[in-house]
Design an enzyme around this catalytic site. Structure first.
Site: not given
Length: 431
Positions: A358-360, A396-397
Protein backbone atom coordinates in the site's frame (compact mmCIF):
# COMPACT_ATOMS: atom_id res chain seq x y z
CA UNK A 1 17.88 -0.11 17.55
CA UNK A 2 15.81 -2.73 19.41
CA UNK A 3 15.30 -5.82 17.30
CA UNK A 4 11.85 -7.39 17.10
CA UNK A 5 11.76 -10.39 19.49
CA UNK A 6 9.85 -12.31 16.81
CA UNK A 7 13.05 -12.30 14.72
CA UNK A 8 13.95 -15.33 12.67
CA UNK A 9 12.35 -17.39 9.93
CA UNK A 10 9.95 -19.62 11.89
CA UNK A 11 10.45 -23.38 11.57
CA UNK A 12 6.74 -24.00 11.12
CA UNK A 13 4.53 -27.07 11.23
CA UNK A 14 4.89 -29.73 8.55
CA UNK A 15 1.47 -29.17 6.98
CA UNK A 16 2.43 -25.60 6.13
CA UNK A 17 5.67 -26.69 4.45
CA UNK A 18 3.81 -29.35 2.48
CA UNK A 19 1.06 -26.91 1.50
CA UNK A 20 3.39 -24.31 0.00
CA UNK A 21 5.30 -26.95 -1.96
CA UNK A 22 2.04 -28.35 -3.31
CA UNK A 23 0.84 -24.86 -4.24
CA UNK A 24 4.06 -24.25 -6.18
CA UNK A 25 3.82 -27.68 -7.83
CA UNK A 26 0.22 -26.99 -8.90
CA UNK A 27 1.20 -23.66 -10.45
CA UNK A 28 -0.98 -21.61 -8.12
CA UNK A 29 1.58 -18.80 -7.84
CA UNK A 30 1.77 -18.50 -11.61
CA UNK A 31 -1.82 -17.25 -11.46
CA UNK A 32 -1.88 -15.53 -8.06
CA UNK A 33 0.56 -13.17 -6.36
CA UNK A 34 -0.63 -14.20 -2.92
CA UNK A 35 -3.10 -16.64 -1.40
CA UNK A 36 -4.69 -17.79 1.83
CA UNK A 37 -4.20 -21.46 2.78
CA UNK A 38 -6.33 -23.32 5.33
CA UNK A 39 -5.97 -26.65 7.08
CA UNK A 40 -9.63 -27.51 7.65
CA UNK A 41 -8.80 -30.68 9.58
CA UNK A 42 -7.25 -28.45 12.21
CA UNK A 43 -10.40 -26.32 12.39
CA UNK A 44 -12.59 -29.42 12.71
CA UNK A 45 -10.48 -30.69 15.58
CA UNK A 46 -10.73 -27.37 17.42
CA UNK A 47 -14.50 -27.17 16.91
CA UNK A 48 -14.91 -30.73 18.19
CA UNK A 49 -12.81 -29.98 21.26
CA UNK A 50 -14.99 -26.96 22.06
CA UNK A 51 -18.27 -28.82 21.55
CA UNK A 52 -17.15 -31.90 23.50
CA UNK A 53 -15.93 -29.92 26.50
CA UNK A 54 -18.40 -27.06 26.70
CA UNK A 55 -21.65 -28.75 25.63
CA UNK A 56 -24.50 -26.24 25.18
CA UNK A 57 -24.44 -24.22 21.96
CA UNK A 58 -21.07 -23.23 20.53
CA UNK A 59 -21.17 -20.57 17.83
CA UNK A 60 -18.50 -19.05 15.61
CA UNK A 61 -18.19 -15.28 15.44
CA UNK A 62 -19.03 -14.61 11.79
CA UNK A 63 -17.13 -11.32 11.94
CA UNK A 64 -13.86 -13.23 11.97
CA UNK A 65 -14.54 -15.29 8.84
CA UNK A 66 -17.69 -14.53 6.80
CA UNK A 67 -16.55 -16.80 3.96
CA UNK A 68 -19.39 -18.97 2.69
CA UNK A 69 -17.42 -22.21 2.33
CA UNK A 70 -15.84 -21.81 5.76
CA UNK A 71 -19.18 -21.10 7.42
CA UNK A 72 -20.53 -24.29 5.85
CA UNK A 73 -17.61 -26.13 7.47
CA UNK A 74 -18.67 -24.61 10.79
CA UNK A 75 -22.21 -25.91 10.29
CA UNK A 76 -20.88 -29.41 9.58
CA UNK A 77 -18.83 -29.16 12.78
CA UNK A 78 -22.00 -28.48 14.78
CA UNK A 79 -21.47 -24.77 15.38
CA UNK A 80 -23.99 -21.97 15.34
CA UNK A 81 -23.32 -18.39 14.24
CA UNK A 82 -22.83 -15.20 16.24
CA UNK A 83 -23.57 -12.19 14.05
CA UNK A 84 -22.85 -8.53 14.74
CA UNK A 85 -24.73 -6.86 11.90
CA UNK A 86 -27.67 -7.43 9.58
CA UNK A 87 -25.25 -8.29 6.78
CA UNK A 88 -23.70 -11.02 8.91
CA UNK A 89 -27.18 -12.23 9.87
CA UNK A 90 -28.19 -12.58 6.22
CA UNK A 91 -25.02 -14.35 5.11
CA UNK A 92 -25.30 -16.75 8.07
CA UNK A 93 -28.90 -17.46 7.11
CA UNK A 94 -27.93 -18.06 3.47
CA UNK A 95 -25.04 -20.30 4.54
CA UNK A 96 -27.59 -22.56 6.22
CA UNK A 97 -27.29 -21.93 9.95
CA UNK A 98 -30.53 -22.78 11.76
CA UNK A 99 -32.22 -19.58 12.99
CA UNK A 100 -32.33 -20.92 16.55
CA UNK A 101 -28.53 -21.25 16.39
CA UNK A 102 -27.95 -17.67 15.19
CA UNK A 103 -27.12 -15.15 17.92
CA UNK A 104 -27.68 -11.52 16.87
CA UNK A 105 -25.39 -9.15 18.78
CA UNK A 106 -24.91 -5.56 17.70
CA UNK A 107 -24.91 -2.15 19.36
CA UNK A 108 -27.00 -0.82 16.48
CA UNK A 109 -29.96 -2.78 15.13
CA UNK A 110 -32.59 -0.81 13.22
CA UNK A 111 -36.31 -1.41 13.65
CA UNK A 112 -36.50 -3.10 10.24
CA UNK A 113 -33.56 -5.35 11.10
CA UNK A 114 -35.13 -6.27 14.44
CA UNK A 115 -38.47 -7.05 12.78
CA UNK A 116 -36.71 -9.37 10.33
CA UNK A 117 -34.69 -11.09 13.05
CA UNK A 118 -37.67 -11.53 15.37
CA UNK A 119 -39.78 -13.05 12.61
CA UNK A 120 -36.91 -15.31 11.56
CA UNK A 121 -36.61 -16.62 15.11
CA UNK A 122 -32.97 -15.92 15.92
CA UNK A 123 -31.68 -15.25 19.43
CA UNK A 124 -31.25 -11.51 20.00
CA UNK A 125 -29.09 -9.92 22.67
CA UNK A 126 -30.35 -6.43 23.46
CA UNK A 127 -27.70 -3.75 23.76
CA UNK A 128 -29.54 -0.86 25.42
CA UNK A 129 -32.86 0.23 26.92
CA UNK A 130 -33.96 2.15 23.82
CA UNK A 131 -33.48 -0.96 21.69
CA UNK A 132 -35.58 -2.84 24.24
CA UNK A 133 -38.37 -0.27 23.82
CA UNK A 134 -38.26 -0.79 20.04
CA UNK A 135 -38.54 -4.54 20.50
CA UNK A 136 -41.40 -4.15 22.98
CA UNK A 137 -43.34 -2.14 20.40
CA UNK A 138 -42.73 -4.78 17.70
CA UNK A 139 -43.65 -7.85 19.76
CA UNK A 140 -46.76 -6.21 21.21
CA UNK A 141 -48.42 -7.07 17.88
CA UNK A 142 -47.31 -10.73 17.95
CA UNK A 143 -49.66 -13.60 18.67
CA UNK A 144 -49.42 -15.28 22.06
CA UNK A 145 -47.76 -18.31 20.45
CA UNK A 146 -45.21 -16.20 18.57
CA UNK A 147 -44.48 -14.09 21.66
CA UNK A 148 -43.84 -17.15 23.81
CA UNK A 149 -41.47 -18.61 21.20
CA UNK A 150 -39.13 -15.61 21.41
CA UNK A 151 -35.70 -16.03 22.98
CA UNK A 152 -33.93 -12.79 23.81
CA UNK A 153 -31.34 -11.65 26.30
CA UNK A 154 -29.82 -8.44 27.61
CA UNK A 155 -26.14 -7.71 27.19
CA UNK A 156 -24.96 -6.82 30.67
CA UNK A 157 -21.67 -4.97 30.95
CA UNK A 158 -20.02 -6.09 34.22
CA UNK A 159 -17.96 -2.86 34.18
CA UNK A 160 -14.60 -4.35 35.02
CA UNK A 161 -11.01 -3.51 34.09
CA UNK A 162 -9.48 -3.62 30.63
CA UNK A 163 -7.32 -6.41 29.26
CA UNK A 164 -3.88 -6.05 27.70
CA UNK A 165 -5.43 -4.61 24.52
CA UNK A 166 -7.55 -1.63 25.55
CA UNK A 167 -9.20 -1.27 22.14
CA UNK A 168 -10.60 -4.82 22.42
CA UNK A 169 -11.81 -4.46 26.01
CA UNK A 170 -15.60 -4.32 25.84
CA UNK A 171 -16.47 -4.61 29.53
CA UNK A 172 -14.88 -1.45 30.92
CA UNK A 173 -17.06 1.00 32.91
CA UNK A 174 -17.44 3.37 29.93
CA UNK A 175 -17.83 0.76 27.16
CA UNK A 176 -20.19 1.48 24.28
CA UNK A 177 -21.44 -2.11 24.55
CA UNK A 178 -24.32 -3.36 26.66
CA UNK A 179 -26.07 -2.03 29.74
CA UNK A 180 -23.82 -1.33 32.69
CA UNK A 181 -24.44 -3.43 35.77
CA UNK A 182 -24.69 -0.13 37.65
CA UNK A 183 -28.25 -0.03 36.22
CA UNK A 184 -29.10 -3.25 38.02
CA UNK A 185 -32.58 -2.15 39.17
CA UNK A 186 -33.64 -1.12 35.66
CA UNK A 187 -32.26 -4.39 34.27
CA UNK A 188 -34.31 -6.40 36.76
CA UNK A 189 -37.41 -4.36 35.93
CA UNK A 190 -36.91 -5.17 32.23
CA UNK A 191 -37.03 -8.91 32.99
CA UNK A 192 -40.12 -8.43 35.17
CA UNK A 193 -41.94 -6.63 32.32
CA UNK A 194 -40.84 -8.92 29.48
CA UNK A 195 -41.15 -12.68 29.70
CA UNK A 196 -39.42 -13.02 26.32
CA UNK A 197 -36.18 -12.10 28.12
CA UNK A 198 -34.90 -15.60 28.73
CA UNK A 199 -31.16 -15.09 28.77
CA UNK A 200 -28.23 -12.87 29.57
CA UNK A 201 -25.21 -11.96 27.49
CA UNK A 202 -21.74 -10.98 28.68
CA UNK A 203 -18.70 -10.03 26.60
CA UNK A 204 -15.64 -8.36 28.11
CA UNK A 205 -13.18 -9.12 25.29
CA UNK A 206 -11.07 -11.94 23.91
CA UNK A 207 -7.55 -11.20 22.63
CA UNK A 208 -5.46 -9.81 25.46
CA UNK A 209 -7.59 -11.40 28.20
CA UNK A 210 -6.65 -14.24 30.50
CA UNK A 211 -9.27 -16.93 31.15
CA UNK A 212 -9.45 -15.72 34.76
CA UNK A 213 -10.43 -12.19 33.60
CA UNK A 214 -13.34 -13.59 31.60
CA UNK A 215 -14.56 -15.97 34.28
CA UNK A 216 -14.44 -13.39 37.09
CA UNK A 217 -16.68 -11.11 35.02
CA UNK A 218 -19.04 -14.01 34.35
CA UNK A 219 -19.35 -14.71 38.08
CA UNK A 220 -20.35 -11.08 38.64
CA UNK A 221 -23.14 -11.33 36.05
CA UNK A 222 -24.20 -14.79 37.27
CA UNK A 223 -24.89 -13.29 40.69
CA UNK A 224 -27.34 -10.90 39.03
CA UNK A 225 -28.92 -13.79 37.10
CA UNK A 226 -29.45 -15.77 40.29
CA UNK A 227 -31.05 -12.76 41.94
CA UNK A 228 -33.49 -12.41 39.03
CA UNK A 229 -34.29 -16.13 38.92
CA UNK A 230 -34.96 -16.20 42.67
CA UNK A 231 -37.69 -13.54 42.50
CA UNK A 232 -41.34 -14.65 42.54
CA UNK A 233 -42.18 -12.54 39.47
CA UNK A 234 -39.22 -13.81 37.40
CA UNK A 235 -38.84 -17.31 38.85
CA UNK A 236 -36.30 -19.30 36.80
CA UNK A 237 -36.97 -16.99 33.84
CA UNK A 238 -33.35 -16.86 32.64
CA UNK A 239 -32.47 -20.15 30.99
CA UNK A 240 -29.44 -19.32 28.82
CA UNK A 241 -26.11 -17.76 29.72
CA UNK A 242 -24.33 -16.36 26.66
CA UNK A 243 -20.57 -16.05 27.16
CA UNK A 244 -19.42 -13.71 24.41
CA UNK A 245 -15.83 -13.16 23.43
CA UNK A 246 -13.29 -15.89 23.13
CA UNK A 247 -9.87 -17.18 23.98
CA UNK A 248 -6.70 -15.23 23.34
CA UNK A 249 -4.69 -16.70 20.49
CA UNK A 250 -1.02 -17.44 21.04
CA UNK A 251 0.71 -15.49 18.27
CA UNK A 252 4.17 -16.20 19.70
CA UNK A 253 4.58 -19.83 18.61
CA UNK A 254 2.99 -22.72 16.72
CA UNK A 255 1.39 -23.99 19.94
CA UNK A 256 -2.38 -23.66 20.40
CA UNK A 257 -2.69 -22.17 23.86
CA UNK A 258 -4.84 -21.73 25.87
CA UNK A 259 -7.07 -24.62 24.79
CA UNK A 260 -10.83 -25.06 24.88
CA UNK A 261 -10.29 -27.92 27.33
CA UNK A 262 -8.43 -25.61 29.71
CA UNK A 263 -11.16 -22.99 29.34
CA UNK A 264 -13.93 -25.51 30.07
CA UNK A 265 -12.14 -26.98 33.09
CA UNK A 266 -11.63 -23.51 34.56
CA UNK A 267 -15.26 -22.51 34.01
CA UNK A 268 -16.54 -25.76 35.54
CA UNK A 269 -14.72 -24.90 38.75
CA UNK A 270 -16.14 -21.38 39.02
CA UNK A 271 -19.56 -21.75 37.39
CA UNK A 272 -20.70 -25.38 37.63
CA UNK A 273 -24.30 -24.32 36.94
CA UNK A 274 -23.32 -23.74 33.31
CA UNK A 275 -22.57 -27.45 32.97
CA UNK A 276 -25.16 -29.20 35.16
CA UNK A 277 -28.22 -28.39 33.05
CA UNK A 278 -29.38 -25.35 35.03
CA UNK A 279 -28.53 -23.05 32.10
CA UNK A 280 -27.81 -23.45 28.40
CA UNK A 281 -24.26 -22.21 27.86
CA UNK A 282 -23.75 -20.33 24.59
CA UNK A 283 -20.25 -19.33 23.43
CA UNK A 284 -19.03 -17.13 20.56
CA UNK A 285 -15.44 -18.08 19.77
CA UNK A 286 -13.95 -16.76 16.54
CA UNK A 287 -10.24 -16.08 16.31
CA UNK A 288 -9.47 -19.10 18.51
CA UNK A 289 -11.22 -21.39 16.00
CA UNK A 290 -9.67 -20.01 12.85
CA UNK A 291 -6.41 -18.07 13.34
CA UNK A 292 -4.09 -21.07 13.74
CA UNK A 293 -5.72 -22.91 10.83
CA UNK A 294 -4.73 -20.42 8.17
CA UNK A 295 -1.69 -18.72 6.67
CA UNK A 296 -1.16 -16.06 4.04
CA UNK A 297 1.57 -16.74 1.48
CA UNK A 298 2.89 -13.98 -0.78
CA UNK A 299 5.51 -13.94 -3.47
CA UNK A 300 8.32 -11.45 -2.96
CA UNK A 301 7.94 -9.01 -5.82
CA UNK A 302 11.06 -6.91 -5.23
CA UNK A 303 13.89 -6.41 -2.75
CA UNK A 304 16.07 -3.41 -1.96
CA UNK A 305 18.46 -1.99 0.63
CA UNK A 306 17.79 1.28 2.43
CA UNK A 307 19.87 2.75 5.23
CA UNK A 308 20.83 -0.02 7.63
CA UNK A 309 18.39 -2.68 6.47
CA UNK A 310 17.14 -4.95 3.74
CA UNK A 311 13.58 -4.52 2.50
CA UNK A 312 11.41 -7.17 0.86
CA UNK A 313 8.19 -6.01 -0.79
CA UNK A 314 5.24 -8.40 -0.86
CA UNK A 315 1.52 -8.34 -1.65
CA UNK A 316 0.16 -8.68 1.91
CA UNK A 317 0.33 -5.70 4.22
CA UNK A 318 -2.11 -3.07 5.41
CA UNK A 319 -4.67 -4.39 2.93
CA UNK A 320 -5.02 -7.47 5.18
CA UNK A 321 -3.08 -6.88 8.40
CA UNK A 322 -4.70 -3.63 9.46
CA UNK A 323 -4.12 -4.18 13.17
CA UNK A 324 -0.51 -5.24 12.66
CA UNK A 325 0.26 -2.10 10.69
CA UNK A 326 -1.71 0.43 12.71
CA UNK A 327 -1.10 -1.01 16.17
CA UNK A 328 2.46 -2.25 15.90
CA UNK A 329 3.90 -3.79 18.07
CA UNK A 330 0.69 -5.10 19.71
CA UNK A 331 -0.18 -7.39 16.77
CA UNK A 332 3.11 -8.89 15.63
CA UNK A 333 2.96 -11.64 13.03
CA UNK A 334 5.47 -14.50 12.80
CA UNK A 335 6.82 -15.24 9.33
CA UNK A 336 8.66 -18.01 7.52
CA UNK A 337 10.79 -17.45 4.44
CA UNK A 338 10.79 -20.02 1.63
CA UNK A 339 12.84 -19.97 -1.56
CA UNK A 340 11.25 -20.09 -5.00
CA UNK A 341 11.10 -23.91 -4.81
CA UNK A 342 9.35 -23.89 -1.44
CA UNK A 343 12.41 -24.81 0.63
CA UNK A 344 12.60 -23.37 4.14
CA UNK A 345 15.23 -20.63 4.47
CA UNK A 346 17.19 -19.80 7.61
CA UNK A 347 20.66 -18.58 8.64
CA UNK A 348 22.91 -15.69 7.50
CA UNK A 349 20.38 -13.31 9.02
CA UNK A 350 20.28 -9.59 8.35
CA UNK A 351 18.14 -6.77 9.71
CA UNK A 352 15.11 -6.81 7.43
CA UNK A 353 11.75 -5.12 6.93
CA UNK A 354 8.94 -6.80 5.02
CA UNK A 355 6.88 -4.08 3.38
CA UNK A 356 3.32 -4.35 2.16
CA UNK A 357 1.90 -3.09 -1.15
CA UNK A 358 0.00 0.00 0.00
CA UNK A 359 0.98 3.57 -0.73
CA UNK A 360 1.78 4.89 2.73
CA UNK A 361 4.93 4.66 4.80
CA UNK A 362 3.53 2.70 7.74
CA UNK A 363 2.57 -0.30 5.59
CA UNK A 364 5.29 -2.55 6.97
CA UNK A 365 4.30 -6.08 7.97
CA UNK A 366 7.59 -6.91 9.71
CA UNK A 367 9.97 -4.33 11.18
CA UNK A 368 13.65 -4.67 12.09
CA UNK A 369 13.81 -8.45 12.28
CA UNK A 370 16.78 -10.69 11.76
CA UNK A 371 15.80 -12.76 8.72
CA UNK A 372 17.70 -14.83 6.16
CA UNK A 373 18.53 -13.12 2.85
CA UNK A 374 15.31 -12.68 0.87
CA UNK A 375 15.33 -12.69 -2.91
CA UNK A 376 12.85 -11.76 -5.60
CA UNK A 377 10.43 -14.68 -6.21
CA UNK A 378 10.96 -16.10 -2.72
CA UNK A 379 7.85 -16.63 -0.60
CA UNK A 380 6.82 -15.09 2.71
CA UNK A 381 4.39 -17.07 4.85
CA UNK A 382 2.57 -15.09 7.55
CA UNK A 383 1.27 -17.33 10.34
CA UNK A 384 -1.88 -17.29 12.48
CA UNK A 385 -3.72 -15.54 9.67
CA UNK A 386 -6.91 -17.57 9.43
CA UNK A 387 -9.16 -14.99 11.11
CA UNK A 388 -10.17 -11.41 10.27
CA UNK A 389 -7.92 -11.13 7.21
CA UNK A 390 -10.80 -10.88 4.73
CA UNK A 391 -13.51 -9.47 6.99
CA UNK A 392 -11.31 -6.45 7.74
CA UNK A 393 -9.82 -6.27 4.24
CA UNK A 394 -9.11 -2.72 3.07
CA UNK A 395 -10.13 -1.26 -0.29
CA UNK A 396 -7.29 1.26 -0.02
CA UNK A 397 -5.35 1.55 -3.31
CA UNK A 398 -7.87 -0.92 -4.76
CA UNK A 399 -5.65 -3.89 -3.90
CA UNK A 400 -7.35 -7.17 -4.84
CA UNK A 401 -8.26 -9.66 -2.11
CA UNK A 402 -6.58 -13.07 -2.53
CA UNK A 403 -8.16 -16.44 -3.31
CA UNK A 404 -8.55 -19.04 -0.57
CA UNK A 405 -7.39 -22.64 -0.84
CA UNK A 406 -7.76 -25.56 1.53
CA UNK A 407 -4.96 -28.09 1.96
CA UNK A 408 -5.87 -31.72 2.59
CA UNK A 409 -3.14 -33.20 4.78
CA UNK A 410 -4.30 -36.78 4.15
CA UNK A 411 -3.91 -36.91 0.38
CA UNK A 412 -1.67 -33.84 -0.10
CA UNK A 413 -4.09 -31.96 -2.36
CA UNK A 414 -5.10 -28.31 -2.63
CA UNK A 415 -8.60 -27.13 -3.48
CA UNK A 416 -9.85 -23.64 -4.35
CA UNK A 417 -12.67 -22.72 -1.94
CA UNK A 418 -13.04 -19.02 -2.74
CA UNK A 419 -11.99 -17.14 -5.85
CA UNK A 420 -9.81 -14.09 -5.53
CA UNK A 421 -11.15 -10.63 -6.21
CA UNK A 422 -10.93 -9.33 -9.79
CA UNK A 423 -10.39 -5.85 -11.17
CA UNK A 424 -14.00 -5.95 -12.36
CA UNK A 425 -15.21 -6.76 -8.82
CA UNK A 426 -13.33 -3.80 -7.44
CA UNK A 427 -14.50 -1.38 -10.12
CA UNK A 428 -18.10 -2.52 -9.62
CA UNK A 429 -17.83 -1.77 -5.91
CA UNK A 430 -16.92 1.84 -6.63
CA UNK A 431 -19.25 2.31 -9.60
Amino acid sequence: MTLDPYSGSVDCRDWKKSAIKKAIEDGIFKEHDYVMLYNLDEFRALAKEACDNLKGLQTMAVKCNPVMSLMKEAIKAGLGAEVASFGELRIAEIAGFEPSKIIFDSPIKTKKELEYALNLGVVINIDNFEELETIESIVSKFSKEKYESLSLGIRVNPQVGAGKLTDLSTGVPTSKFGIGIEHKDKIIDAYVRNKFLKGVHIHVGSQGFEISNISESAVKVMNLVKEINARDDTKSQITFFNMGGGLSVNFESEETSPTFTQYANHMKQLLPELFNGEFLLITEFGRSYWAKCGVVVSTVEYTKSSGDREIAICHAGANMYIRTVYQFPLWRIRVTIFDSNGEYKTGNEKITDIAGPCCFAADVLVKERLLPPIKKDDFIMAHDSGAYMLSSYSHYNLRLAPPIFSFNTTNNTIELIKKGETIEDKINFFS
